[in-house]
Design a protein around this motif. Structure first.
Motif, mmCIF file in Angstrom:
data_model
loop_
_atom_site.group_PDB
_atom_site.id
_atom_site.type_symbol
_atom_site.label_atom_id
_atom_site.label_comp_id
_atom_site.label_asym_id
_atom_site.label_seq_id
_atom_site.Cartn_x
_atom_site.Cartn_y
_atom_site.Cartn_z
ATOM 1 N N GLU A 68 43.736 34.221 48.606
ATOM 2 C CA GLU A 68 44.922 34.662 49.336
ATOM 3 C C GLU A 68 46.177 34.661 48.463
ATOM 4 O O GLU A 68 47.149 35.336 48.761
ATOM 5 C CB GLU A 68 45.156 33.764 50.561
ATOM 6 N N GLU A 91 38.487 37.945 53.561
ATOM 7 C CA GLU A 91 39.838 38.508 53.605
ATOM 8 C C GLU A 91 40.110 39.439 52.430
ATOM 9 O O GLU A 91 40.654 40.535 52.594
ATOM 10 C CB GLU A 91 40.866 37.370 53.648
ATOM 11 N N GLU A 145 38.340 42.946 52.568
ATOM 12 C CA GLU A 145 38.994 43.849 53.517
ATOM 13 C C GLU A 145 40.334 44.337 52.960
ATOM 14 O O GLU A 145 40.692 45.509 53.106
ATOM 15 C CB GLU A 145 39.188 43.143 54.857
ATOM 16 N N ARG A 146 41.065 43.448 52.310
ATOM 17 C CA ARG A 146 42.362 43.830 51.733
ATOM 18 C C ARG A 146 42.193 44.879 50.630
ATOM 19 O O ARG A 146 43.076 45.712 50.397
ATOM 20 C CB ARG A 146 43.055 42.566 51.192
#
Length: 314
Positions: free
Chosen positions: A23, A182, A185-186
């Motif tokens: 992240e 995450e 998908e990003r």
């Protein structure tokens, strides 16, 4: 000291100082890191650094991550400061913070840490003066595994956009799943999950596919090991029943699309989440992932040391 082409696009100053979670990385920094890893894959010659020291602190068992970090460090010419938790002052009660500060004081320029406690790095970030690379924190994060998965997918498909990726198995206990969900998908992939619903949150169930549907939809079937050591209750099925209901066997694999591949972070529970015959099949990229792990970890080490030390020649 490493010399790379002055036009090399792998250098980035926009990423984080440490490598702790996916992240923390924006898309441009992710692509720059993958370019750096691909550079090392395409240029296998030794690239010695100035004299710098790395310490690998593994408080949980590891084969692939620990040894590939050691290979990456040696490929880059780093000297290793050897650390073994069971023969260190940790057994006398020394804290992780004091251990890292000790290694920093002795001369470590970078530390790689695997720890059973989630977010162990929170007590270190901002309090130590050398880069920290997360080699896996409990059920939390595993950024270098995610980077090697990303590199493998990009090598296979040339893009992440609209690639259908199914992450299947012990989602709840998997730091690999947490790191990958995450960020994939990003990057533009279509990400689905499969496996026992008992091991998924309500949010994950919104992208759930039964295995029979998953194998037909997937470009990548990313199978996960059952994390027996992290379970506090009995698993949802015995090994044979799990393999039949949630595993990837030869019959299911035969229904995968042409060009679709199988991935797994390993170690593999053969004939549980993945049939033995599929581990080294033509669809498998499991050992390619391991090979890419060295290049990615070279890139990660190169990145943090350049950011910290500024030794990359222009």
């Amino acid at each position: 000291m490493i010399r790379m082409d002055a036009e090399d696009k792998t250098k980035t100053n926009s990423g984080p100082a440490h490598v702790l979670t996916m992240e923390d990385w924006d898309v441009s920094a992710i692509h720059a890191l993958l370019e750096k890893a691909q550079y090392f894959a395409d240029n296998p010659e030794k690239l010695p650094l100035q004299r710098l020291y790395a310490a690998n602190l593994f408080f949980e068992p590891s084969t692939r991550t620990k040894i590939s970090f050691e290979a990456a460090e040696r490929n880059l010419g780093l000297d290793l400061l050897h650390f073994e938790a069971d023969t260190s002052s940790v057994i006398k009660g020394e804290s992780l913070y004091d251990t890292v500060k000790t290694l920093e004081s002795i001369g470590a320029d970078v530390v790689v840490i695997r720890h059973g406690r989630e977010r162990f790095f929170d007590e270190l970030r901002g309090h130590v003066n050398i880069p920290i690379i997360n080699g896996g924190d409990g059920c939390g994060h595993h950024p270098t595994q995610s980077f090697l998965d990303l590199l493998t997918i990009r090598q296979e498909f040339g893009t992440f956009t609209n690639v259908n990726i199914v992450i299947a198995g012990d989602i709840y206990h998997s730091r690999v799943a947490r790191s990958n969900l995450e960020v994939l998908e990003r990057l533009g992939a279509n990400v689905y999950v499969s496996g026992p619903k008992e091991w998924m949150s309500d949010e994950l169930l919104q992208r759930y596919l039964p295995m029979d549907e998953a194998v037909e939809a997937a470009d990548v079937m990313m199978m996960l090991r059952i994390q027996h050591e992290r379970h506090t209750v009995k698993m949802v099925a015995g090994p044979d029943e799990y393999h039949k209901r949630f595993g990837l066997n030869e019959e299911k694999a035969a229904r995968m699309k042409p060009g679709a591949v199988i991935m797994h972070p390993a170690p593999v529970n053969r004939n549980v989440e993945l049939a033995d015959a599929l581990v080294e099949s033509g669809r498998s990229r499991i050992f390619k992932q391991m090979k890419n792990g060295v290049f990615v970890r070279m890139a990660v080490l190169h990145y943090v040391l350049e950011k910290q030390k500024g030794w990359l020649d222009q």
